[in-house]
Write an enzyme that holds these catalytic residues in place. Sequence first.
Site, PDB file in Angstrom:
ATOM      1  N   GLY A  90      48.702  87.374  33.321  1.00  0.00           N
ATOM      2  CA  GLY A  90      50.124  87.484  34.293  1.00  0.00           C
ATOM      3  C   GLY A  90      50.552  89.058  34.200  1.00  0.00           C
ATOM      4  O   GLY A  90      51.691  89.283  34.227  1.00  0.00           O
ATOM      5  N   HIS A 145      51.604  98.087  28.686  1.00  0.00           N
ATOM      6  CA  HIS A 145      53.233  97.920  28.165  1.00  0.00           C
ATOM      7  C   HIS A 145      53.170  96.806  27.210  1.00  0.00           C
ATOM      8  O   HIS A 145      52.630  95.633  27.176  1.00  0.00           O
ATOM      9  CB  HIS A 145      54.171  97.777  29.374  1.00  0.00           C
ATOM     10  CG  HIS A 145      53.714  96.616  30.285  1.00  0.00           C
ATOM     11  ND1 HIS A 145      53.143  97.048  31.156  1.00  0.00           N
ATOM     12  CD2 HIS A 145      54.288  95.458  30.374  1.00  0.00           C
ATOM     13  CE1 HIS A 145      53.026  95.595  31.942  1.00  0.00           C
ATOM     14  NE2 HIS A 145      53.955  94.988  31.323  1.00  0.00           N
TER      15      HIS A 145
HETATM   16  P1  AMP Z   1      53.868  92.243  33.250  1.00  0.00           P
HETATM   17  O1  AMP Z   1      53.962  90.960  33.903  1.00  0.00           O
HETATM   18  O2  AMP Z   1      53.589  92.024  31.705  1.00  0.00           O
HETATM   19  O3  AMP Z   1      53.206  93.336  33.717  1.00  0.00           O
HETATM   20  O4  AMP Z   1      55.373  92.880  33.250  1.00  0.00           O
HETATM   21  C1  AMP Z   1      55.921  93.843  34.171  1.00  0.00           C
HETATM   22  C2  AMP Z   1      57.471  93.646  33.551  1.00  0.00           C
HETATM   23  O5  AMP Z   1      57.946  94.932  34.228  1.00  0.00           O
HETATM   24  C3  AMP Z   1      58.258  92.703  34.101  1.00  0.00           C
HETATM   25  O6  AMP Z   1      58.755  92.053  32.943  1.00  0.00           O
HETATM   26  C4  AMP Z   1      59.308  93.240  35.161  1.00  0.00           C
HETATM   27  O7  AMP Z   1      60.326  92.714  34.834  1.00  0.00           O
HETATM   28  C5  AMP Z   1      59.548  94.760  34.652  1.00  0.00           C
HETATM   29  N1  AMP Z   1      59.560  95.733  35.666  1.00  0.00           N
HETATM   30  C6  AMP Z   1      59.244  95.737  36.680  1.00  0.00           C
HETATM   31  N2  AMP Z   1      59.529  96.973  37.415  1.00  0.00           N
HETATM   32  C7  AMP Z   1      60.502  97.415  36.687  1.00  0.00           C
HETATM   33  C8  AMP Z   1      61.499  98.509  36.654  1.00  0.00           C
HETATM   34  N3  AMP Z   1      61.606  99.379  37.718  1.00  0.00           N
HETATM   35  N4  AMP Z   1      62.354  98.756  35.606  1.00  0.00           N
HETATM   36  C9  AMP Z   1      62.148  98.093  34.482  1.00  0.00           C
HETATM   37  N5  AMP Z   1      61.314  96.972  34.449  1.00  0.00           N
HETATM   38  C10 AMP Z   1      60.589  96.635  35.410  1.00  0.00           C
END
Ligand code: AMP
Length: 112
Positions: free
Chosen positions: A92, A99
Site C-alpha cells: 500500500g 516514512h
Molecule cells: P503511504 O501510502 O504509506 O505511501 O502514505 C503516503 C501518505 O502521504 C498518505 O497518507 C498521504 O495522505 C500522505 N501525503 C501525500 N502527499 C502529502 C503532502 N503533500 N503532504 C502531507 N502528506 C501527504
Amino acid sequence: MSDCIFCKIIDGNIPSEKVYEDEKIYVFKDIAPKAPVHLLMIPKLHIASLAEVEDQHQDLLGYMMRKVPQIAHETGCEKGFRTIINTGDEGGQEVYHIHIHILGGGGRLPFA
Ligand code: AMP
Ligand code: ZN
C-alpha cells in the site's frame, strides 16, 4: 531525488505543516489524516522504502525509532499511538520515500 514529493517537502518546495525537524529527520502532518494525530516521519536522506534499506542506514532507522515516542508524546499521543510503514505496491505504499506514519490522539484505534 528531484521528482520525490517528500524530498520537495524537506527542501520547502512543497508546503507542509512541520511538527519537528533536526539534521536527520523531518516530521509533518499527513495531508489526509486518518486519526486526530496523523504524522509522517521521514529521513532527510532519500531512501525509497523499507525494502531499499541497506546496512549503512541502520543507525538512521534506529534514530527514527527512538524519536517516534518522543514526538508522539509531545503531540497528544500520551496514551499510545500506532506506527505504520507501508512498503511496496502490495504493502500500500504510495510515496516512495520511506516514512513512518504516527497515528493516535483519539481513543483506541481500530484493529489494523
Ligand atoms: P503511504 O501510502 O504509506 O505511501 O502514505 C503516503 C501518505 O502521504 C498518505 O497518507 C498521504 O495522505 C500522505 N501525503 C501525500 N502527499 C502529502 C503532502 N503533500 N503532504 C502531507 N502528506 C501527504
Ligand atoms: Zn525523497
